[in-house]
Design a protein around this motif. Structure first.
Motif, PDB file in Angstrom:
ATOM      1  N   THR A 157     -14.740 -49.714  27.077  1.00  0.00           N
ATOM      2  CA  THR A 157     -15.937 -50.158  28.212  1.00  0.00           C
ATOM      3  C   THR A 157     -15.931 -51.694  28.360  1.00  0.00           C
ATOM      4  OG1 THR A 157     -18.383 -50.120  28.702  1.00  0.00           O
ATOM      5  CG2 THR A 157     -17.701 -50.414  26.274  1.00  0.00           C
ATOM      6  N   SER A 158     -16.243 -52.240  29.451  1.00  0.00           N
ATOM      7  CA  SER A 158     -16.291 -53.565  29.569  1.00  0.00           C
ATOM      8  C   SER A 158     -17.944 -53.968  29.786  1.00  0.00           C
ATOM      9  CB  SER A 158     -15.883 -54.050  30.956  1.00  0.00           C
ATOM     10  OG  SER A 158     -16.566 -53.380  32.165  1.00  0.00           O
ATOM     11  N   ASP A 159     -18.861 -52.789  29.672  1.00  0.00           N
ATOM     12  CA  ASP A 159     -20.244 -53.125  29.401  1.00  0.00           C
ATOM     13  C   ASP A 159     -20.622 -53.343  27.884  1.00  0.00           C
ATOM     14  OD1 ASP A 159     -23.042 -52.958  29.131  1.00  0.00           O
ATOM     15  OD2 ASP A 159     -23.247 -51.064  30.188  1.00  0.00           O
ATOM     16  N   LEU A 160     -20.700 -54.740  27.735  1.00  0.00           N
ATOM     17  CA  LEU A 160     -20.764 -55.037  26.308  1.00  0.00           C
ATOM     18  C   LEU A 160     -22.147 -55.038  25.793  1.00  0.00           C
ATOM     19  CD1 LEU A 160     -18.266 -58.004  26.016  1.00  0.00           C
ATOM     20  CD2 LEU A 160     -17.853 -55.644  25.708  1.00  0.00           C
ATOM     21  N   SER A 161     -22.977 -54.519  26.472  1.00  0.00           N
ATOM     22  CA  SER A 161     -24.494 -54.313  25.981  1.00  0.00           C
ATOM     23  C   SER A 161     -24.601 -53.427  24.964  1.00  0.00           C
ATOM     24  CB  SER A 161     -25.429 -53.913  27.206  1.00  0.00           C
ATOM     25  OG  SER A 161     -25.018 -52.675  27.750  1.00  0.00           O
ATOM     26  N   ARG A 162     -25.771 -53.334  24.592  1.00  0.00           N
ATOM     27  CA  ARG A 162     -26.345 -52.311  23.511  1.00  0.00           C
ATOM     28  C   ARG A 162     -26.214 -50.996  23.936  1.00  0.00           C
ATOM     29  NH1 ARG A 162     -30.266 -51.889  19.159  1.00  0.00           N
ATOM     30  NH2 ARG A 162     -30.959 -49.840  18.999  1.00  0.00           N
ATOM     31  N   GLN A 163     -26.488 -50.682  25.280  1.00  0.00           N
ATOM     32  CA  GLN A 163     -26.278 -49.416  25.868  1.00  0.00           C
ATOM     33  C   GLN A 163     -24.947 -49.058  26.098  1.00  0.00           C
ATOM     34  OE1 GLN A 163     -28.857 -47.312  26.032  1.00  0.00           O
ATOM     35  NE2 GLN A 163     -27.653 -45.714  27.143  1.00  0.00           N
ATOM     36  N   GLY A 164     -24.115 -49.860  26.719  1.00  0.00           N
ATOM     37  CA  GLY A 164     -22.792 -49.934  26.855  1.00  0.00           C
ATOM     38  C   GLY A 164     -22.058 -49.486  25.546  1.00  0.00           C
ATOM     39  N   MET A 165     -22.245 -50.088  24.436  1.00  0.00           N
ATOM     40  CA  MET A 165     -21.801 -49.512  23.273  1.00  0.00           C
ATOM     41  C   MET A 165     -22.042 -48.048  22.871  1.00  0.00           C
ATOM     42  SD  MET A 165     -19.897 -52.243  22.168  1.00  0.00           S
ATOM     43  CE  MET A 165     -19.564 -52.384  23.804  1.00  0.00           C
ATOM     44  N   ILE A 166     -23.264 -47.664  22.982  1.00  0.00           N
ATOM     45  CA  ILE A 166     -23.710 -46.458  22.497  1.00  0.00           C
ATOM     46  C   ILE A 166     -23.182 -45.373  23.188  1.00  0.00           C
ATOM     47  CG2 ILE A 166     -25.594 -44.997  22.353  1.00  0.00           C
ATOM     48  CD1 ILE A 166     -27.449 -47.579  21.425  1.00  0.00           C
ATOM     49  N   GLU A 167     -23.082 -45.671  24.877  1.00  0.00           N
ATOM     50  CA  GLU A 167     -22.328 -44.552  25.730  1.00  0.00           C
ATOM     51  C   GLU A 167     -20.979 -44.460  25.329  1.00  0.00           C
ATOM     52  OE1 GLU A 167     -23.335 -46.030  29.610  1.00  0.00           O
ATOM     53  OE2 GLU A 167     -25.460 -45.132  29.312  1.00  0.00           O
ATOM     54  N   ALA A 168     -20.463 -45.614  25.226  1.00  0.00           N
ATOM     55  CA  ALA A 168     -19.055 -45.354  24.880  1.00  0.00           C
ATOM     56  C   ALA A 168     -18.550 -44.689  23.600  1.00  0.00           C
ATOM     57  CB  ALA A 168     -18.442 -47.070  24.745  1.00  0.00           C
ATOM     58  N   VAL A 169     -19.267 -44.951  22.495  1.00  0.00           N
ATOM     59  CA  VAL A 169     -18.980 -44.255  21.189  1.00  0.00           C
ATOM     60  C   VAL A 169     -19.306 -42.862  21.461  1.00  0.00           C
ATOM     61  CG1 VAL A 169     -21.242 -44.537  20.087  1.00  0.00           C
ATOM     62  CG2 VAL A 169     -19.001 -44.707  18.454  1.00  0.00           C
ATOM     63  N   GLN A 170     -20.410 -42.386  22.243  1.00  0.00           N
ATOM     64  CA  GLN A 170     -20.710 -41.210  22.568  1.00  0.00           C
ATOM     65  C   GLN A 170     -19.546 -40.420  23.034  1.00  0.00           C
ATOM     66  OE1 GLN A 170     -24.621 -41.248  23.956  1.00  0.00           O
ATOM     67  NE2 GLN A 170     -25.691 -41.431  21.862  1.00  0.00           N
ATOM     68  N   ARG A 171     -19.026 -40.906  24.178  1.00  0.00           N
ATOM     69  CA  ARG A 171     -17.967 -40.584  24.947  1.00  0.00           C
ATOM     70  C   ARG A 171     -16.748 -39.993  23.943  1.00  0.00           C
ATOM     71  NH1 ARG A 171     -18.656 -44.694  28.740  1.00  0.00           N
ATOM     72  NH2 ARG A 171     -16.616 -45.352  28.229  1.00  0.00           N
ATOM     73  N   ALA A 172     -16.536 -41.226  23.040  1.00  0.00           N
ATOM     74  CA  ALA A 172     -15.344 -41.050  22.142  1.00  0.00           C
ATOM     75  C   ALA A 172     -15.674 -39.989  20.866  1.00  0.00           C
ATOM     76  CB  ALA A 172     -15.318 -42.337  21.212  1.00  0.00           C
ATOM     77  N   VAL A 173     -16.715 -39.652  20.702  1.00  0.00           N
ATOM     78  CA  VAL A 173     -17.256 -38.608  19.642  1.00  0.00           C
ATOM     79  C   VAL A 173     -17.047 -37.372  20.549  1.00  0.00           C
ATOM     80  CG1 VAL A 173     -19.379 -37.567  18.492  1.00  0.00           C
ATOM     81  CG2 VAL A 173     -18.828 -40.180  18.412  1.00  0.00           C
ATOM     82  N   ARG A 174     -17.362 -37.166  21.585  1.00  0.00           N
ATOM     83  CA  ARG A 174     -17.187 -35.957  22.344  1.00  0.00           C
ATOM     84  C   ARG A 174     -15.739 -35.538  22.523  1.00  0.00           C
ATOM     85  NH1 ARG A 174     -21.441 -37.940  25.881  1.00  0.00           N
ATOM     86  NH2 ARG A 174     -19.964 -38.560  27.512  1.00  0.00           N
ATOM     87  N   LEU A 175     -14.982 -36.549  22.713  1.00  0.00           N
ATOM     88  CA  LEU A 175     -13.508 -36.397  22.861  1.00  0.00           C
ATOM     89  C   LEU A 175     -12.879 -35.717  21.589  1.00  0.00           C
ATOM     90  CD1 LEU A 175     -12.572 -39.218  25.328  1.00  0.00           C
ATOM     91  CD2 LEU A 175     -12.125 -37.051  25.828  1.00  0.00           C
ATOM     92  N   ALA A 176     -13.430 -36.555  20.631  1.00  0.00           N
ATOM     93  CA  ALA A 176     -12.770 -36.176  19.318  1.00  0.00           C
ATOM     94  C   ALA A 176     -13.002 -34.915  18.911  1.00  0.00           C
ATOM     95  CB  ALA A 176     -13.368 -37.275  18.237  1.00  0.00           C
TER      96      ALA A 176
END
Length: 490
Positions: free
Chosen positions: A75-94
């Protein structure tokens, strides 16, 4: 007001460690890699400025390990919400991947490392103004135009400031900072339908980790005069003969020979079959390591990310594996491949720290870095004097190699005939071809330390989605016996 090359757009700070604390509870293990890259490009063509740009990109790659599978999300969204949404996408893929895993990753493949790397530099970007750099590039183009037969000249400079911070929930904290510089100078000559191009060491070779000391314009301008003159010489030169001859390759052609016929075949993901559909696989088999005589006993090839100033030097790869010098080929025998700790574990083979991503929005894959042919014991004069009839080729201009990295055909910009132990006439359109293992086994002499030169490339392509990464290749001139060479008529 004087504008230096240290221009930098304003952007907010990003604290990788604070962001990791926010997301590390979302999976069994989490890694966060923040990358910021500022690229300056200056291009002058025919003594006229053509490109004067600065580009900034920054973002984060999140890695999440769940049940032995790793998912990636950028993600290029470096906000708190950007981090949470990105890690949740990574967890779903894992979680999806965990259902189909052929190999389960553990913390062993993500070692807990801590350290820092800063690439060498003597002169910072504030030591030269934008106007001064442009003036020097314009002057280079004017010097390249040594006659009216020079119909096009080009002078390019690229400067990249890159920062990477990699932190993980298992304690890794790696900070690496590079200043990467590249330059290119070329001249195109024409006489009727005959067109020839000559450049300073080929189109991509002049790359370093350095400061502005790499732009020694006194030396560069002297070389530009030679480049322009050699472009004109090629217009009236004979074609390279079509014969089986002894061949000396200059270090700026050894660059590509190493890259295509040693680097890519030794990438472990190709040997595993993971990288077949885009860039091909490899003729090398897992059982070849420790046994295959890849080249003559004179061939010694290292993976060496410790060479000061070489283009792909670093202290850690992108999974935190500490990087150190290792022999890939020693005394002609294949020893190691290039790839991640996962690939090494899957193949049960030793490797090196070469799991690399090209940017913040790409997952690391098995790559080259600095792959070098070690110096031998011959001078260039010794090699030339040992040849009754042969060719000395310099600077790559074209290449072709099959999907298995076995059969190849390479072309060079410039060549000289070798007759009775000395350099004679200039040859145009010099090409050669061969098969990887027989070719390296024909290696008959390797240049000494005085002839060893460092080059690189910004454009090693691989992967889906595509990743263009930086590599370094250093070598001395090398002599190969009885190679199939040919000219423009074939």
């Amino acid at each position: 007001m004087t504008t230096t090359l240290q221009f930098r757009p304003q952007c907010s700070d990003f604290d990788a460690y604070t962001a990791l604390k926010l997301v590390q509870g979302e999976a069994d293990w989490v890694g966060l890699r923040f990358v910021e890259e500022l690229t300056h490009r200056r291009t002058v063509r025919n003594a006229r400025p053509e490109n004067n740009s600065v580009g900034l990109e920054r973002g984060v790659m999140l890695e999440a390990m769940v049940e032995g599978a790793i998912g990636y999300a950028a993600t290029s969204d470096l906000s708190r919400q950007g981090m949470i949404e990105a890690v949740q996408r990574a967890v779903r893929l894992a979680r999806l991947c965990a259902k189909h895993c052929q190999f389960r990753v553990s913390w062993q493949e993500r070692p807990a490392s801590r350290g820092r790397y800063i690439s060498p530099r003597r002169l910072g970007l504030d030591s030269l103004s934008l106007a001064e750099l442009t003036d020097q590039l314009v002057r280079a183009c004017r010097i390249l135009k040594v006659s009216d037969q020079i119909v096009s000249t080009s002078a390019d400079a690229t400067l990249v400031e890159c920062t990477s911070r990699y932190v993980t929930s298992s304690g890794t904290d790696i900070d690496q900072q590079w200043l990467l510089v590249a330059q290119h100078f070329s001249a195109t000559a024409q006489n009727g339908s005959e067109i020839q191009q000559r450049s300073m060491n080929g189109p991509v070779a002049r790359c370093r980790q350095a400061g502005l000391e790499f732009f020694d314009f006194s030396a560069i301008h002297s070389e530009c005069e030679r480049v322009g003159r050699e472009a004109v010489e090629l217009l009236d030169a004979e074609n390279c003969p079509n014969e089986n001859l002894d061949l000396i390759l200059a270090p700026d052609q050894m660059l590509l020979q190493i890259h295509e016929s040693i680097g890519h075949p030794l990438e472990l993901d190709r040997i595993l079959g993971d990288e077949r559909n885009y860039a091909g696989w490899s003729f090398v088999k897992p059982e070849d390591f420790g046994k295959l005589r890849y080249g003559s006993p004179l061939l010694n090839v290292t993976f060496d990310p410790t060479v000061e100033g070489e283009f792909a030097s670093y202290a850690f790869d992108d999974c935190g594996n500490p990087a150190k010098r290792e022999y890939l080929i020693k005394d002609g025998v294949l020893l190691r491949g290039l790839g991640s700790l996962e690939s090494q574990a899957r193949l049960r083979l030793p490797g090196v720290a070469s799991f690399r991503a090209s940017s913040w929005n790409r997952a690391p894959i098995d790559r080259m870095a600095n792959i070098n042919v070690e110096a031998g014991g011959s001078s260039l004069e010794d090699m030339i004097s040992s040849i009754e009839k042969g060719v000395y080729m310099q600077a790559n201009i074209s290449w072709s190699i099959d999907d298995y990295r076995n059969k190849f055909q390479f072309g060079c910009e410039y060549a000289r005939m070798i007759e009775h132990g000395r350099l004679t006439r200039v040859l145009k359109n010099p090409n050669y071809r061969g098969m990887t293992v027989p070719f390296w086994n024909s290696l008959a002499a390797v240049g000494n330390h005085d002839t060893w030169e460092v080059y690189g490339s910004r454009f090693c392509g691989k992967g889906e989605p595509s990743q263009i990464i930086r590599v370094g290749h250093a070598a001395p001139p090398c002599l190969f016996r009885k190679v199939d060479v040919f000219g423009g008529s074939q």
